[in-house]
Each structure stands twice: as structure tokens, then as C-alpha cells.
Design a protein around this motif. Structure first.
Motif, PDB file in Angstrom:
ATOM      1  N   THR B   2     -33.892 -49.471 -50.831  1.00 16.05           N
ATOM      2  CA  THR B   2     -32.692 -48.830 -50.279  1.00 16.05           C
ATOM      3  C   THR B   2     -32.408 -47.501 -50.969  1.00 16.05           C
ATOM      4  OG1 THR B   2     -31.321 -49.954 -51.886  1.00 16.05           O
ATOM      5  CG2 THR B   2     -31.671 -51.074 -49.791  1.00 16.05           C
ATOM      6  N   ARG B   3     -31.465 -46.792 -50.387  1.00 15.77           N
ATOM      7  CA  ARG B   3     -31.069 -45.514 -50.979  1.00 15.77           C
ATOM      8  C   ARG B   3     -30.599 -45.708 -52.418  1.00 15.77           C
ATOM      9  NH1 ARG B   3     -26.800 -42.391 -49.446  1.00 15.77           N
ATOM     10  NH2 ARG B   3     -25.763 -44.329 -48.905  1.00 15.77           N
ATOM     11  N   GLN B   4     -29.797 -46.748 -52.621  1.00 15.82           N
ATOM     12  CA  GLN B   4     -29.233 -46.934 -53.965  1.00 15.82           C
ATOM     13  C   GLN B   4     -30.309 -47.331 -54.977  1.00 15.82           C
ATOM     14  OE1 GLN B   4     -27.994 -47.590 -50.823  1.00 15.82           O
ATOM     15  NE2 GLN B   4     -25.982 -48.424 -51.356  1.00 15.82           N
ATOM     16  N   ARG B   5     -31.247 -48.181 -54.539  1.00 17.38           N
ATOM     17  CA  ARG B   5     -32.288 -48.557 -55.490  1.00 17.38           C
ATOM     18  C   ARG B   5     -33.159 -47.365 -55.851  1.00 17.38           C
ATOM     19  NH1 ARG B   5     -35.813 -53.702 -54.400  1.00 17.38           N
ATOM     20  NH2 ARG B   5     -33.711 -54.175 -53.642  1.00 17.38           N
ATOM     21  N   GLN B   6     -33.465 -46.554 -54.825  1.00  9.90           N
ATOM     22  CA  GLN B   6     -34.263 -45.355 -55.066  1.00  9.90           C
ATOM     23  C   GLN B   6     -33.573 -44.435 -56.063  1.00  9.90           C
ATOM     24  OE1 GLN B   6     -37.416 -44.661 -53.452  1.00  9.90           O
ATOM     25  NE2 GLN B   6     -37.397 -43.298 -55.225  1.00  9.90           N
ATOM     26  N   MET B  32     -23.605 -40.518 -55.635  1.00 10.91           N
ATOM     27  CA  MET B  32     -23.260 -41.501 -54.618  1.00 10.91           C
ATOM     28  C   MET B  32     -22.021 -42.261 -55.082  1.00 10.91           C
ATOM     29  SD  MET B  32     -25.581 -44.686 -53.205  1.00 10.91           S
ATOM     30  CE  MET B  32     -27.021 -43.737 -52.827  1.00 10.91           C
ATOM     31  N   PRO B  33     -20.865 -41.648 -54.869  1.00 13.40           N
ATOM     32  CA  PRO B  33     -19.633 -42.161 -55.469  1.00 13.40           C
ATOM     33  C   PRO B  33     -19.265 -43.580 -55.041  1.00 13.40           C
ATOM     34  CG  PRO B  33     -19.324 -39.929 -54.639  1.00 13.40           C
ATOM     35  CD  PRO B  33     -20.649 -40.417 -54.122  1.00 13.40           C
ATOM     36  N   SER B  34     -19.805 -44.037 -53.934  1.00  9.51           N
ATOM     37  CA  SER B  34     -19.425 -45.369 -53.456  1.00  9.51           C
ATOM     38  C   SER B  34     -20.214 -46.477 -54.156  1.00  9.51           C
ATOM     39  CB  SER B  34     -19.680 -45.459 -51.949  1.00  9.51           C
ATOM     40  OG  SER B  34     -21.070 -45.411 -51.704  1.00  9.51           O
ATOM     41  N   LEU B  35     -21.206 -46.082 -54.913  1.00  2.39           N
ATOM     42  CA  LEU B  35     -22.080 -47.069 -55.562  1.00  2.39           C
ATOM     43  C   LEU B  35     -21.298 -48.025 -56.462  1.00  2.39           C
ATOM     44  CD1 LEU B  35     -25.093 -47.865 -56.113  1.00  2.39           C
ATOM     45  CD2 LEU B  35     -24.953 -46.384 -58.107  1.00  2.39           C
ATOM     46  N   ALA B  36     -21.614 -49.292 -56.344  1.00  2.80           N
ATOM     47  CA  ALA B  36     -20.904 -50.300 -57.140  1.00  2.80           C
ATOM     48  C   ALA B  36     -21.681 -50.640 -58.403  1.00  2.80           C
ATOM     49  CB  ALA B  36     -20.699 -51.563 -56.327  1.00  2.80           C
ATOM     50  N   ARG B  37     -20.935 -50.954 -59.446  1.00  7.64           N
ATOM     51  CA  ARG B  37     -21.552 -51.304 -60.718  1.00  7.64           C
ATOM     52  C   ARG B  37     -22.483 -52.517 -60.561  1.00  7.64           C
ATOM     53  NH1 ARG B  37     -17.349 -50.911 -63.484  1.00  7.64           N
ATOM     54  NH2 ARG B  37     -17.657 -49.356 -65.090  1.00  7.64           N
ATOM     55  N   GLY B  38     -22.037 -53.484 -59.777  1.00  6.14           N
ATOM     56  CA  GLY B  38     -22.860 -54.668 -59.560  1.00  6.14           C
ATOM     57  C   GLY B  38     -24.212 -54.334 -58.952  1.00  6.14           C
ATOM     58  N   THR B  39     -24.219 -53.364 -58.081  1.00  5.95           N
ATOM     59  CA  THR B  39     -25.469 -52.937 -57.444  1.00  5.95           C
ATOM     60  C   THR B  39     -26.428 -52.348 -58.464  1.00  5.95           C
ATOM     61  OG1 THR B  39     -24.299 -52.521 -55.387  1.00  5.95           O
ATOM     62  CG2 THR B  39     -26.419 -51.434 -55.653  1.00  5.95           C
ATOM     63  N   VAL B  40     -25.877 -51.640 -59.416  1.00  5.50           N
ATOM     64  CA  VAL B  40     -26.728 -51.080 -60.475  1.00  5.50           C
ATOM     65  C   VAL B  40     -27.384 -52.210 -61.255  1.00  5.50           C
ATOM     66  CG1 VAL B  40     -26.743 -49.751 -62.621  1.00  5.50           C
ATOM     67  CG2 VAL B  40     -25.391 -48.958 -60.669  1.00  5.50           C
TER      68      VAL B  40
END
Lengths: 122, 122
Positions: B2-6, B32-40
DNA sequence: TTTTGTGCAAACTATTTGCAAACCG
DNA sequence: CGGTTTGCAAATAGTTTGCACAAAA
């Protein structure tokens, strides 16, 4: 040196096991049921600070405490977390450390394996 | 992917720094300001699981992530936590490991020092 | 469209800390 | 007594997880 600190110290010194704070808490409570978990952590911290015992941070697991305070490597089971002390050929690391031209203040060496007990189980 | 993982992956690969999850979170949020800490955390865990990046547990401090996945020792500052990769004389540890007669599945070697920046500050 | 991943918030684990009462010297 | 340490409970730090919705295959 209070009764509780002595008890905690004795438990660590009694065996070569590298126990977690929780295990020490359980063992200690068998002899002193009123003992508080916070007191265990406080005293472990103090003993480590005084250099009377060693502390071993473990990946994704609670820290373990070591009655042997001289720096030495550890053999760690990746399944059950059991830890054994190793005796390091005295100057294995020295040439490496010196080659850095830095003042190395300490080191930490863990070798990972699957212990016989866990290997049998699988 | 995904975009966030990339994004998380790119941040780690961009520099030799060994960042904490929180630092990566901050850097990623700048883009990507919407990114969540949990996703990281979730993606760091995945990347580590796939062996794409390395994870370094630090004593009394948050874990750090390493773009170099081949096992290698680290030089860690005891004051600020800054980490440098070291290149290990290839078979410094091998004879030691073999002498154990065990199947060593991995190792972890940290050398501690006070980094120049921290030494100057003191 | 079926699976997989995200954002959010709540949960969790290991550990630390504030405080009044108990203990030690 | 007077500083230290305890027990308890609440707080904290770092990380994980459940769930409804959104994005990817």
C-alpha cells in the motif's frame, strides 16, 4: 538492606537461572506474601545500579536478571527465552573493539538458538 | 504494498539512521498526515517479518529499525541512543559459535560508547 | 467483489511513580 | 525521632489489537 531486598537478592543468587521480574516476584511471594510487585522492580533497579546483579534486556520479552555481574555473552533460546551464560574467549572482542579507535564502555553479545528441550518438543 | 507501507519502507531505506517507530511516524506524517500510529507499527512488524528490514531492541528505549538486513554488529551511544552499523571481521564469531556445538541461529552484538557529540557536550 | 489494510480508539504488557503508613538505625 | 523503604494504586511508555470502513487485487 531490608528484608525484602535481601530476599530478592537471595533468589537471584541461589541459582544460575536468569529470571524475569515476574518470576522473582512469584518466588519471593511464596516466602513473603505481602511483597508488592513495585518493590521487586525498585530493588532490582537498585541492585543493578549498584552493580550487584546484571540486567539482560530481551527482545519482545521482559528483562531478565543475572547473578553474574562480570560482562559475558549469553546463549538465548528463541522459543522459550531460556538463557545460559557463556564464557567468552577472553580477548575475542578486544582486537575488534580496539580497531574502532573508540572508547568502548561495554558490550552485549547474545547468541540465539533453539534449546534442546524446545527442539525435542517440535 | 500500500501507499503507507511504501512510504514507511522508503523512509527507512532513505538514510542509514536507525529510527524509532515514533520518528518514522513523524517523518511519514509530514507526507501523509492521516497516517495512523498503529499502521506504522503494523507495517514495521510486517517488514521485519518478511526480512526486508531489521529490528534492533534497545535497552530501556524504543526499538529501532535498520535498513541493512544482513546481521551485523552495532555501535550504540549510551547517552543519546544513536546507532551506527559496524562491519564485523567476517569470522570473528564463527569459531566461538562453532565451539559451542550448537546450531546458532543468529547473534546480536552491541558495543557501547559515548558518541563524540555527547562527549563534547559533557 | 473478495480480500487485505487502514484509521481510530481502546487494550495490553512491562515498568515506574506518588503517597501515606511502616520500618530501620 | 528522621530518613529510607514499603505496599498499594494509579500513571506511563511502547506497542498491539478489534472493528467498521476504505483501498487494493
Amino acid at each position: 538492606m531490608t528484608r525484602q531486598r535481601q530476599l530478592i537478592y537471595d533468589i537471584i543468587m541461589a541459582e544460575p537461572e536468569h529470571r524475569t521480574a515476574e518470576e522473582i516476584y512469584d518466588l519471593a511471594r511464596a516466602q513473603m506474601p505481602s511483597l508488592a510487585r513495585g518493590t521487586v522492580y525498585r530493588n532490582l533497579g537498585l541492585l543493578v545500579g549498584e552493580g550487584q546483579i546484571g540486567k539482560l534486556e530481551m527482545p519482545d520479552a521482559p528483562a531478565r536478571y543475572d547473578r553474574e555481574r562480570r560482562p559475558h555473552p549469553h546463549l538465548v533460546c528463541q522459543k522459550c527465552g531460556k538463557v545460559e551464560d557463556l564464557t567468552m574467549p577472553d580477548d575475542l572482542l578486544r582486537p575488534f573493539a580496539l580497531s574502532l579507535g573508540e572508547d568502548i564502555t561495554g558490550y552485549e553479545l547474545k547468541l540465539y538458538h533453539i534449546c534442546p528441550a524446545c527442539r525435542k518438543r517440535a
